[in-house]
Write an enzyme that holds these catalytic residues in place. Structure first.
Site, PDB file in Angstrom:
ATOM      1  CB  SER A  60      53.445  55.273  57.148  1.00  0.00           C
ATOM      2  OG  SER A  60      52.938  55.087  55.847  1.00  0.00           O
ATOM      3  CG  HIS A  61      51.339  60.104  54.027  1.00  0.00           C
ATOM      4  ND1 HIS A  61      52.625  60.343  54.431  1.00  0.00           N
ATOM      5  CD2 HIS A  61      50.800  61.314  53.717  1.00  0.00           C
ATOM      6  CE1 HIS A  61      52.856  61.654  54.355  1.00  0.00           C
ATOM      7  NE2 HIS A  61      51.777  62.256  53.939  1.00  0.00           N
ATOM      8  CB  SER A  62      49.723  53.816  53.949  1.00  0.00           C
ATOM      9  OG  SER A  62      49.396  52.447  54.056  1.00  0.00           O
TER      10      SER A  62
END
Lengths: 204, 219
Positions: free
Chosen positions: B10-12
């Site tokens: 994920s980007h987060s």
């Protein structure tokens, strides 16, 4: 210039400088249709590339390109890392262990880079991405010297990047905007044209 | 027994960890690894994904799920760098439902292909034509009907029951444990849904659903 490992490293340094000098422009372009990180990501990534080149001097052009690839892949978030990383990686594979780049090898490397980007990102011409700059660059990349090949490629990439302005994005973050993405220059196409311009000037 | 591992790209960092937390509830013995964020901020980290791949690999293979486009590219690149196309596979699936489905399948000891299929199937909202017979008819008294929160509550109220429960509305039917499927029926306040159940806990399942619907989903 000579297109040995040192020459290619100089060209990469020139690209790092030009992209870094255009950081704010790329941020602005990405602010309009993306997440505003393209300029900073590339500046940061190429900062690590410069540091890596200071640390070690690879002994073939292919090894220089591979060092750029692995650094960008590891250090650049967003799509730009894996896409440019793949481009440099495929170019490195294409030139193999050659000690010096010929005009033909440069054309072949550009084609391999484009093929890699298309395979990774699944974008086509007209999707408003770096493919719109790289595709015409590959088609134009002909000449009797490396400088001629790269100068032709850079000019075609610049025209290709401009051609993204009226397009509606169909790939990447900008595609979420739909028709609102029209009227803006694609930041990825712009950074591609900047890199090719730097390579051309370094080779001339 | 070595089980298929799972990597959440994920980007987060918090999003990846949250998905891992949720999927791990279904699968206490499956190695599920979060690879989210880049240097403390948003982004996808190739090195972190490569490390997560190594951690999740027990010999049975690894399934990677991702959130947005460039996370897929990083995941693809990490798999490509392994040099063994059978060691790990990036799957196109909704991140949360796909991870939960993959985790449940991996927990059962299923092989890589089966785990991939389970994750990918989470993409398709299960749905079938129904004849309108069987089960009980319930009136939705809350305003929004089977919208996100009520659909989630309905799916959750069936947890732990050994029963196949289907909800039908407007000539279509879906598994009651699929919040997306329930939302896809488009039933709103004032509509009547038909709920049917089979299996050892069918009666308990129907009474739980009836109680929840009668309470207006606690709105």
């Amino acid at each position: 210039m000579g297109c040995d490992a040192a020459g290619v490293a100089r060209a990469v340094r020139a690209a790092a400088e030009l992209v870094t000098a255009h950081r704010d422009e790329l941020v602005r372009l990405d602010q309009a249709i993306g997440d505003a990180d393209h300029g900073e990501n590339l500046k940061r990534g190429f900062g690590f590339v410069l540091a890596a080149l200071d640390q070690s001097t690879p002994d073939t052009p292919g090894a220089v390109l591979k060092l750029v690839a692995t650094t960008l892949i590891s250090k650049v978030g967003g799509a730009a890392g894996p896409l440019y990383g793949t481009a440099f990686l495929r170019a490195a594979t294409a030139v193999g262990a050659a000690s010096e780049l010929t005009p033909d090898l440069v054309s072949v490397a550009l084609q391999a880079a484009l093929d890699g980007v298309v395979a990774r990102g699944k974008a086509e011409v007209g999707d408003k991405t770096m493919v719109d700059a790289l595709t015409p660059a590959v088609e134009a990349a002909r000449g009797s010297t490396v400088a001629e090949v790269l100068t032709a490629a850079a000019a075609a990439a610049e025209a290709g990047a401009e051609s993204t302005i009226p397009l509606t994005a169909r790939k990447g973050r900008a595609s979420y905007l739909g028709e609102r993405s029209a009227g803006h220059l694609d930041p990825g196409a712009r950074s591609t044209s900047l890199m090719l311009r730097a390579f051309a000037e370094a080779a001339s | 027994m070595s089980r298929v591992g799972i990597v959440i790209v994920s980007h987060s960092a918090r999003l990846a960890e949250g998905v891992v937390e949720l999927a791990a509830q279904m699968a206490p013995d499956v190695t599920i690894v979060a690879a989210g964020g880049l240097d403390g901020g948003p982004g996808t980290d190739f090195d972190a994904v490569s490390d997560a791949l190594a951690t999740a690999q027990s010999g049975a293979g690894v399934v990677l799920l991702y959130d947005l486009g460039s996370a897929k590219m990083v995941a693809d690149l990490a798999v490509e760098m392994l040099g063994d196309p059978n060691a790990a596979v990036v799957v196109d699936a909704p991140l949360v439902e796909g991870a939960v489905a993959a985790a449940a399948e991996a927990q059962s000891g299923a092989d890589l292909d089966a785990v991939l299929s389970a994750a990918a199937a989470a993409l398709a909202v299960p749905e079938s034509e129904v004849d309108g017979q069987g089960g009980v008819e319930l009136l939705l008294t809350n305003d929004v009907g089977l919208h996100a929160r009520p659909a989630g509550l309905l799916a959750r109220t069936l947890a732990g029951l050994d029963a196949q429960v289907d909800v039908a509305f407007g000539g279509r039917s879906t598994d009651a444990r699929s919040p997306l499927g329930l939302m896809g029926l488009g039933a709103t306040g004032g509509d009547r849904i038909r709920v049917s159940a089979t299996g050892p806990d069918a009666d308990e399942a129907l009474s739980r659903v009836r109680a929840l619907v009668d309470r207006g989903f606690d709105d």
